[in-house]
Design a protein around this motif. Sequence first.
Motif, mmCIF file in Angstrom:
data_model
loop_
_atom_site.group_PDB
_atom_site.id
_atom_site.type_symbol
_atom_site.label_atom_id
_atom_site.label_comp_id
_atom_site.label_asym_id
_atom_site.label_seq_id
_atom_site.Cartn_x
_atom_site.Cartn_y
_atom_site.Cartn_z
ATOM 1 N N LEU A 85 0.820 -1.219 0.000
ATOM 2 C CA LEU A 85 0.000 0.000 0.000
ATOM 3 C C LEU A 85 0.849 1.261 0.000
ATOM 4 C CD1 LEU A 85 -3.042 0.849 0.150
ATOM 5 C CD2 LEU A 85 -2.656 1.226 2.590
ATOM 6 N N LEU A 86 0.652 2.092 -1.044
ATOM 7 C CA LEU A 86 1.321 3.389 -1.094
ATOM 8 C C LEU A 86 0.263 4.466 -0.873
ATOM 9 C CD1 LEU A 86 3.606 3.015 -4.271
ATOM 10 C CD2 LEU A 86 4.150 2.473 -1.893
ATOM 11 N N HIS A 87 0.478 5.286 0.124
ATOM 12 C CA HIS A 87 -0.477 6.370 0.373
ATOM 13 C C HIS A 87 0.306 7.672 0.383
ATOM 14 C CE1 HIS A 87 -4.071 7.986 2.911
ATOM 15 N NE2 HIS A 87 -4.014 8.466 1.692
ATOM 16 N N LYS A 88 0.257 8.324 -0.781
ATOM 17 C CA LYS A 88 1.079 9.501 -0.994
ATOM 18 C C LYS A 88 0.225 10.749 -1.047
ATOM 19 C CE LYS A 88 4.749 8.587 -3.968
ATOM 20 N NZ LYS A 88 5.413 8.577 -5.304
ATOM 21 N N TYR A 89 -0.946 10.623 -1.673
ATOM 22 C CA TYR A 89 -1.788 11.781 -1.927
ATOM 23 C C TYR A 89 -3.094 11.662 -1.155
ATOM 24 C CZ TYR A 89 1.292 11.973 -6.042
ATOM 25 O OH TYR A 89 2.366 12.002 -6.883
ATOM 26 N N GLU A 90 -3.617 12.825 -0.740
ATOM 27 C CA GLU A 90 -4.847 12.846 0.041
ATOM 28 C C GLU A 90 -6.013 12.200 -0.727
ATOM 29 O OE1 GLU A 90 -5.738 16.737 1.596
ATOM 30 O OE2 GLU A 90 -7.827 16.158 1.941
ATOM 31 N N GLY A 91 -6.701 11.307 -0.058
ATOM 32 C CA GLY A 91 -7.912 10.716 -0.642
ATOM 33 C C GLY A 91 -7.671 9.517 -1.526
ATOM 34 N N ARG A 92 -6.440 9.375 -2.025
ATOM 35 C CA ARG A 92 -6.147 8.291 -2.969
ATOM 36 C C ARG A 92 -5.034 7.400 -2.441
ATOM 37 N NH1 ARG A 92 -4.501 13.065 -6.632
ATOM 38 N NH2 ARG A 92 -4.553 13.906 -4.523
ATOM 39 N N ALA A 93 -5.249 6.096 -2.479
ATOM 40 C CA ALA A 93 -4.182 5.177 -2.097
ATOM 41 C C ALA A 93 -3.976 4.172 -3.214
ATOM 42 C CB ALA A 93 -4.537 4.460 -0.804
ATOM 43 N N LEU A 94 -2.740 3.731 -3.353
ATOM 44 C CA LEU A 94 -2.393 2.856 -4.470
ATOM 45 C C LEU A 94 -2.028 1.467 -3.945
ATOM 46 C CD1 LEU A 94 -0.429 4.152 -7.486
ATOM 47 C CD2 LEU A 94 0.314 2.038 -6.444
ATOM 48 N N LEU A 95 -2.752 0.485 -4.473
ATOM 49 C CA LEU A 95 -2.557 -0.889 -4.022
ATOM 50 C C LEU A 95 -1.679 -1.625 -5.041
ATOM 51 C CD1 LEU A 95 -3.565 -2.848 -1.807
ATOM 52 C CD2 LEU A 95 -5.593 -3.265 -3.212
ATOM 53 N N PRO A 256 -6.933 11.442 -23.147
ATOM 54 C CA PRO A 256 -5.552 11.505 -22.631
ATOM 55 C C PRO A 256 -5.515 12.308 -21.317
ATOM 56 C CG PRO A 256 -5.649 12.141 -24.959
ATOM 57 C CD PRO A 256 -7.050 12.133 -24.455
ATOM 58 N N TYR A 257 -5.024 11.664 -20.267
ATOM 59 C CA TYR A 257 -5.077 12.246 -18.915
ATOM 60 C C TYR A 257 -3.740 12.880 -18.554
ATOM 61 C CZ TYR A 257 -5.442 11.789 -13.712
ATOM 62 O OH TYR A 257 -5.449 11.978 -12.354
ATOM 63 N N TYR A 258 -2.677 12.066 -18.529
ATOM 64 C CA TYR A 258 -1.370 12.573 -18.137
ATOM 65 C C TYR A 258 -0.319 12.252 -19.194
ATOM 66 C CZ TYR A 258 -2.361 13.466 -13.110
ATOM 67 O OH TYR A 258 -2.820 13.963 -11.907
ATOM 68 N N GLN A 299 4.979 15.807 -13.611
ATOM 69 C CA GLN A 299 6.182 15.185 -13.087
ATOM 70 C C GLN A 299 5.901 14.771 -11.653
ATOM 71 O OE1 GLN A 299 9.416 17.970 -12.788
ATOM 72 N NE2 GLN A 299 10.921 16.314 -12.768
ATOM 73 N N GLU A 300 6.492 13.657 -11.264
ATOM 74 C CA GLU A 300 6.317 13.219 -9.879
ATOM 75 C C GLU A 300 7.547 13.642 -9.098
ATOM 76 O OE1 GLU A 300 4.425 9.563 -9.614
ATOM 77 O OE2 GLU A 300 4.731 9.392 -7.454
ATOM 78 N N ILE A 301 7.342 14.548 -8.159
ATOM 79 C CA ILE A 301 8.465 15.026 -7.353
ATOM 80 C C ILE A 301 8.292 14.463 -5.945
ATOM 81 C CG2 ILE A 301 9.707 17.065 -6.525
ATOM 82 C CD1 ILE A 301 8.484 18.616 -8.906
ATOM 83 N N SER A 306 0.954 16.121 -4.655
ATOM 84 C CA SER A 306 0.247 15.615 -5.838
ATOM 85 C C SER A 306 1.273 15.570 -6.961
ATOM 86 C CB SER A 306 -0.889 16.556 -6.241
ATOM 87 O OG SER A 306 -0.347 17.774 -6.722
ATOM 88 N N LYS A 307 0.888 15.043 -8.106
ATOM 89 C CA LYS A 307 1.744 15.166 -9.273
ATOM 90 C C LYS A 307 1.864 16.675 -9.568
ATOM 91 C CE LYS A 307 1.210 10.616 -10.742
ATOM 92 N NZ LYS A 307 1.303 9.988 -9.401
ATOM 93 N N THR A 308 3.005 17.089 -10.075
ATOM 94 C CA THR A 308 3.220 18.508 -10.329
ATOM 95 C C THR A 308 3.038 18.793 -11.819
ATOM 96 O OG1 THR A 308 4.784 18.604 -8.497
ATOM 97 C CG2 THR A 308 4.913 20.380 -10.117
HETATM 98 C C1 LIG Z 1 0.108 8.970 -9.424
HETATM 99 C C2 LIG Z 1 -0.276 8.423 -8.125
HETATM 100 C C3 LIG Z 1 -1.599 8.513 -7.661
HETATM 101 C C4 LIG Z 1 -2.708 9.112 -8.475
HETATM 102 O O1 LIG Z 1 -2.558 10.455 -8.709
HETATM 103 P P1 LIG Z 1 -3.659 11.235 -9.556
HETATM 104 O O2 LIG Z 1 -3.072 12.577 -9.751
HETATM 105 O O3 LIG Z 1 -4.905 11.213 -8.761
HETATM 106 O O4 LIG Z 1 -3.843 10.479 -10.830
HETATM 107 C C5 LIG Z 1 -1.889 8.034 -6.406
HETATM 108 N N1 LIG Z 1 -0.939 7.470 -5.625
HETATM 109 C C6 LIG Z 1 0.332 7.369 -6.039
HETATM 110 C C7 LIG Z 1 1.335 6.743 -5.127
HETATM 111 C C8 LIG Z 1 0.706 7.821 -7.303
HETATM 112 O O5 LIG Z 1 1.978 7.675 -7.712
#
Ligand SMILES: *Cc1c(COP(=O)(O)O)cnc(C)c1O
Length: 315
Positions: A85-95, A256-258, A299-301, A306-308
Amino acid sequence: MEQRKGFKDPVAIADYLELRGEMRKRVIQRKDFPLHIPLRIAEKMPKGCISNPLALQFLPLDDELKGGGVIDPVGDRKSQKSDALLHKYEGRALLLTTGACAMHCRYCFRQNYPYQSSIDEAISLISKDLSIKEVILSGGDPLSLSDKALKDIMLRLEEIAHVEIIRFHTRFIVGIPERVTAKFLDILAKCSKQVVFVVHVNCIEELDEDIFLALDQIRALSIPVLTQSVLLKNVNDSKSALYRLFWKLATKGVIPYYLHQLDRVTGALHFEVPKSKGLKLISELRDCLPGYAVPLFVQEIPGHPSKTVIQSLLN
Ligand SMILES: *Cc1c(COP(=O)(O)O)cnc(C)c1O
Ligand code: SF4
């Protein structure tokens, strides 16, 4: 299984592509990130050539042995809440559902990730964290899992009231569109949460009508289908390559999103395009495409919330 046929052996792919002499010598095998090319992708590669957009993305070449870059360019390790589980951004977690993919993209920023399967622990953490409203199924590639395993994960996420969106990040369909079976579509159709698909695609040469038909079937379930691409030198770093890709996607109802600036993982720096060039390309595309067909250049910093969005050379 017929659909899983492909290449894992450098000699076999070099023979298949009729590579000789110096070109052949440049194909390497890396034990830590082996060659893996689905048949559908190999069939689209021109013979006797290692400099086309498909060979460059999937053939391991000696360029990868050059130094530089880092092991974890996006700071995944720091945002790990558990192995999976990666939880980097508010509200969204990546499994991280699996380490397996349908293909090995040579620029993959997660090629060194120490995958372990501890989905149970990750889901339990999600269920206790009321701030997580969206779960992104990633990896690896979530579609590498069996329908049974995916269904199990989805059912468990559906039981969590505060999770409202289940998002797939996948590239599998580009290599093996046959993966979108009636059974898989049925799982999506029965999901009680909103599902969103983000498909990784970098150039028009990867695409064909079977892939779009598979995406159509997903879209037919009221599931938005978006794409993400990585800006890659000699693959898609021209106005014409990006124009053809994004326009084609738009004509197929796929948004196309990103467009990602390359994450500087060791072994992939030969793919890097200067940010100034990316900015120029995006600005040129804005002049000739509908606004919704021009993705955000990001870009992911590590450490950022969030993504920048890259809007100027200052970031
Ligand atoms: C890219 C990413 C997200 C999703 O970011 P969005 O800007 O919502 O698409 C969520 N968690 C992680 C760890 C990410 O790398
Ligand atoms: S499909 Fe995605 S996770 Fe898998 S190798 Fe390619 S970029 Fe990496």
